[in-house]
Design a protein around this motif. Structure first.
Motif, PDB file in Angstrom:
ATOM      1  N   GLY A   1      -8.528 -21.159  41.776  1.00  0.00           N
ATOM      2  CA  GLY A   1      -8.186 -19.797  42.160  1.00  0.00           C
ATOM      3  C   GLY A   1      -7.924 -18.857  41.009  1.00  0.00           C
ATOM      4  O   GLY A   1      -7.663 -17.682  41.222  1.00  0.00           O
ATOM      5  N   VAL A   2      -7.988 -19.361  39.791  1.00  0.00           N
ATOM      6  CA  VAL A   2      -7.783 -18.556  38.585  1.00  0.00           C
ATOM      7  C   VAL A   2      -8.711 -19.097  37.504  1.00  0.00           C
ATOM      8  O   VAL A   2      -9.211 -20.218  37.606  1.00  0.00           O
ATOM      9  N   ALA A   3      -8.914 -18.304  36.469  1.00  0.00           N
ATOM     10  CA  ALA A   3      -9.672 -18.803  35.325  1.00  0.00           C
ATOM     11  C   ALA A   3      -8.868 -19.916  34.659  1.00  0.00           C
ATOM     12  O   ALA A   3      -7.644 -19.815  34.521  1.00  0.00           O
ATOM     13  N   ARG A   4      -9.527 -20.983  34.287  1.00  0.00           N
ATOM     14  CA  ARG A   4      -8.844 -22.107  33.634  1.00  0.00           C
ATOM     15  C   ARG A   4      -8.209 -21.624  32.329  1.00  0.00           C
ATOM     16  O   ARG A   4      -8.867 -20.977  31.517  1.00  0.00           O
ATOM     17  N   ASP A   5      -6.939 -21.914  32.148  1.00  0.00           N
ATOM     18  CA  ASP A   5      -6.202 -21.478  30.957  1.00  0.00           C
ATOM     19  C   ASP A   5      -5.188 -22.566  30.599  1.00  0.00           C
ATOM     20  O   ASP A   5      -4.083 -22.615  31.147  1.00  0.00           O
ATOM     21  N   ILE A   6      -5.584 -23.441  29.696  1.00  0.00           N
ATOM     22  CA  ILE A   6      -4.751 -24.574  29.319  1.00  0.00           C
ATOM     23  C   ILE A   6      -3.440 -24.116  28.679  1.00  0.00           C
ATOM     24  O   ILE A   6      -2.388 -24.708  28.934  1.00  0.00           O
ATOM     25  N   ASP A   7      -3.484 -23.072  27.860  1.00  0.00           N
ATOM     26  CA  ASP A   7      -2.252 -22.602  27.207  1.00  0.00           C
ATOM     27  C   ASP A   7      -1.212 -22.157  28.230  1.00  0.00           C
ATOM     28  O   ASP A   7      -0.032 -22.492  28.108  1.00  0.00           O
ATOM     29  N   LYS A   8      -1.634 -21.394  29.255  1.00  0.00           N
ATOM     30  CA  LYS A   8      -0.696 -20.987  30.301  1.00  0.00           C
ATOM     31  C   LYS A   8      -0.198 -22.200  31.069  1.00  0.00           C
ATOM     32  O   LYS A   8       0.982 -22.291  31.403  1.00  0.00           O
ATOM     33  N   ALA A   9      -1.095 -23.129  31.355  1.00  0.00           N
ATOM     34  CA  ALA A   9      -0.707 -24.343  32.082  1.00  0.00           C
ATOM     35  C   ALA A   9       0.371 -25.105  31.317  1.00  0.00           C
ATOM     36  O   ALA A   9       1.391 -25.504  31.889  1.00  0.00           O
ATOM     37  N   VAL A  10       0.158 -25.292  30.030  1.00  0.00           N
ATOM     38  CA  VAL A  10       1.111 -26.049  29.204  1.00  0.00           C
ATOM     39  C   VAL A  10       2.475 -25.364  29.183  1.00  0.00           C
ATOM     40  O   VAL A  10       3.511 -26.023  29.294  1.00  0.00           O
ATOM     41  N   ARG A  11       2.491 -24.037  29.081  1.00  0.00           N
ATOM     42  CA  ARG A  11       3.770 -23.302  29.078  1.00  0.00           C
ATOM     43  C   ARG A  11       4.496 -23.473  30.417  1.00  0.00           C
ATOM     44  O   ARG A  11       5.706 -23.688  30.452  1.00  0.00           O
ATOM     45  N   LEU A  12       3.753 -23.399  31.502  1.00  0.00           N
ATOM     46  CA  LEU A  12       4.371 -23.548  32.821  1.00  0.00           C
ATOM     47  C   LEU A  12       4.843 -24.979  33.053  1.00  0.00           C
ATOM     48  O   LEU A  12       5.907 -25.197  33.642  1.00  0.00           O
ATOM     49  N   PHE A  13       4.067 -25.950  32.583  1.00  0.00           N
ATOM     50  CA  PHE A  13       4.514 -27.344  32.689  1.00  0.00           C
ATOM     51  C   PHE A  13       5.815 -27.532  31.927  1.00  0.00           C
ATOM     52  O   PHE A  13       6.709 -28.248  32.378  1.00  0.00           O
ATOM     53  N   GLN A  14       5.942 -26.893  30.778  1.00  0.00           N
ATOM     54  CA  GLN A  14       7.171 -27.024  29.981  1.00  0.00           C
ATOM     55  C   GLN A  14       8.357 -26.445  30.722  1.00  0.00           C
ATOM     56  O   GLN A  14       9.432 -27.054  30.758  1.00  0.00           O
ATOM     57  N   ILE A  15       8.182 -25.281  31.333  1.00  0.00           N
ATOM     58  CA  ILE A  15       9.269 -24.657  32.095  1.00  0.00           C
ATOM     59  C   ILE A  15       9.747 -25.595  33.197  1.00  0.00           C
ATOM     60  O   ILE A  15      10.945 -25.838  33.349  1.00  0.00           O
ATOM     61  N   ALA A  16       8.808 -26.133  33.967  1.00  0.00           N
ATOM     62  CA  ALA A  16       9.173 -27.019  35.079  1.00  0.00           C
ATOM     63  C   ALA A  16       9.699 -28.359  34.571  1.00  0.00           C
ATOM     64  O   ALA A  16      10.653 -28.904  35.132  1.00  0.00           O
ATOM     65  N   ALA A  17       9.094 -28.895  33.512  1.00  0.00           N
ATOM     66  CA  ALA A  17       9.540 -30.181  32.953  1.00  0.00           C
ATOM     67  C   ALA A  17      10.970 -30.080  32.435  1.00  0.00           C
ATOM     68  O   ALA A  17      11.773 -30.997  32.627  1.00  0.00           O
ATOM     69  N   ASP A  18      11.308 -28.964  31.798  1.00  0.00           N
ATOM     70  CA  ASP A  18      12.661 -28.760  31.280  1.00  0.00           C
ATOM     71  C   ASP A  18      13.698 -28.718  32.402  1.00  0.00           C
ATOM     72  O   ASP A  18      14.875 -28.976  32.168  1.00  0.00           O
ATOM     73  N   GLN A  19      13.251 -28.396  33.621  1.00  0.00           N
ATOM     74  CA  GLN A  19      14.149 -28.355  34.774  1.00  0.00           C
ATOM     75  C   GLN A  19      14.099 -29.656  35.570  1.00  0.00           C
ATOM     76  O   GLN A  19      14.629 -29.740  36.664  1.00  0.00           O
ATOM     77  N   GLY A  20      13.427 -30.684  35.015  1.00  0.00           N
ATOM     78  CA  GLY A  20      13.432 -32.002  35.622  1.00  0.00           C
ATOM     79  C   GLY A  20      12.357 -32.275  36.647  1.00  0.00           C
ATOM     80  O   GLY A  20      12.448 -33.235  37.398  1.00  0.00           O
ATOM     81  N   HIS A  21      11.306 -31.460  36.706  1.00  0.00           N
ATOM     82  CA  HIS A  21      10.233 -31.666  37.682  1.00  0.00           C
ATOM     83  C   HIS A  21       9.348 -32.821  37.208  1.00  0.00           C
ATOM     84  O   HIS A  21       8.693 -32.736  36.171  1.00  0.00           O
ATOM     85  N   ALA A  22       9.339 -33.922  37.973  1.00  0.00           N
ATOM     86  CA  ALA A  22       8.616 -35.127  37.572  1.00  0.00           C
ATOM     87  C   ALA A  22       7.117 -34.901  37.437  1.00  0.00           C
ATOM     88  O   ALA A  22       6.482 -35.407  36.513  1.00  0.00           O
ATOM     89  N   GLY A  23       6.526 -34.141  38.344  1.00  0.00           N
ATOM     90  CA  GLY A  23       5.095 -33.855  38.255  1.00  0.00           C
ATOM     91  C   GLY A  23       4.747 -33.097  36.985  1.00  0.00           C
ATOM     92  O   GLY A  23       3.752 -33.380  36.325  1.00  0.00           O
ATOM     93  N   ALA A  24       5.589 -32.131  36.635  1.00  0.00           N
ATOM     94  CA  ALA A  24       5.368 -31.359  35.412  1.00  0.00           C
ATOM     95  C   ALA A  24       5.563 -32.224  34.176  1.00  0.00           C
ATOM     96  O   ALA A  24       4.849 -32.087  33.185  1.00  0.00           O
TER      97      ALA A  24
END
Length: 97
Positions: free
Chosen positions: A37-60
């Motif tokens: 649904g969006v243009a693939r953007d690994i840099d944005k993905a990595v930043r968002l994974f970090q935000i969620a991972a820092d809050q304890g999201h196992a999938g992230a």
């Protein structure tokens, strides 16, 4: 993580006034990572994974580990990959175990 039927559309998520919650950050990160649904953007993905991972999201945490493992948007780093896999596995995330 939210059940698929409770997830918002990408446009609904991005139009909201409040900051992304942990599930939304992970979901939007996955969409950017895969190009759903969006243009693939690994840099944005990595930043968002970090935000969620820092809050304890196992999938992230697992997705962040995979990025370190593959060198996607981050330098390859087996130690950091193992760290994030361990965090996710400790929460019972099957893909990280």
């Amino acid at each position: 993580a939210r059940p698929r039927e409770q997830r918002l559309s990408m446009s609904a998520i991005l139009k909201r006034a409040e900051p992304l919650d942990v599930d939304d950050a992970y979901d939007v990160g996955e969409r950017y990572h895969r190009g759903y649904g969006v243009a693939r953007d690994i840099d944005k993905a990595v930043r968002l994974f970090q935000i969620a991972a820092d809050q304890g999201h196992a999938g992230a945490q697992c997705s962040r580990a995979q990025c370190y493992q593959r060198g996607e948007g981050l330098p390859k780093d087996a130690g950091k990959a193992a760290h994030y896999f361990r965090l996710a596995a400790d929460q019972g995330h099957t893909a990280a175990q």
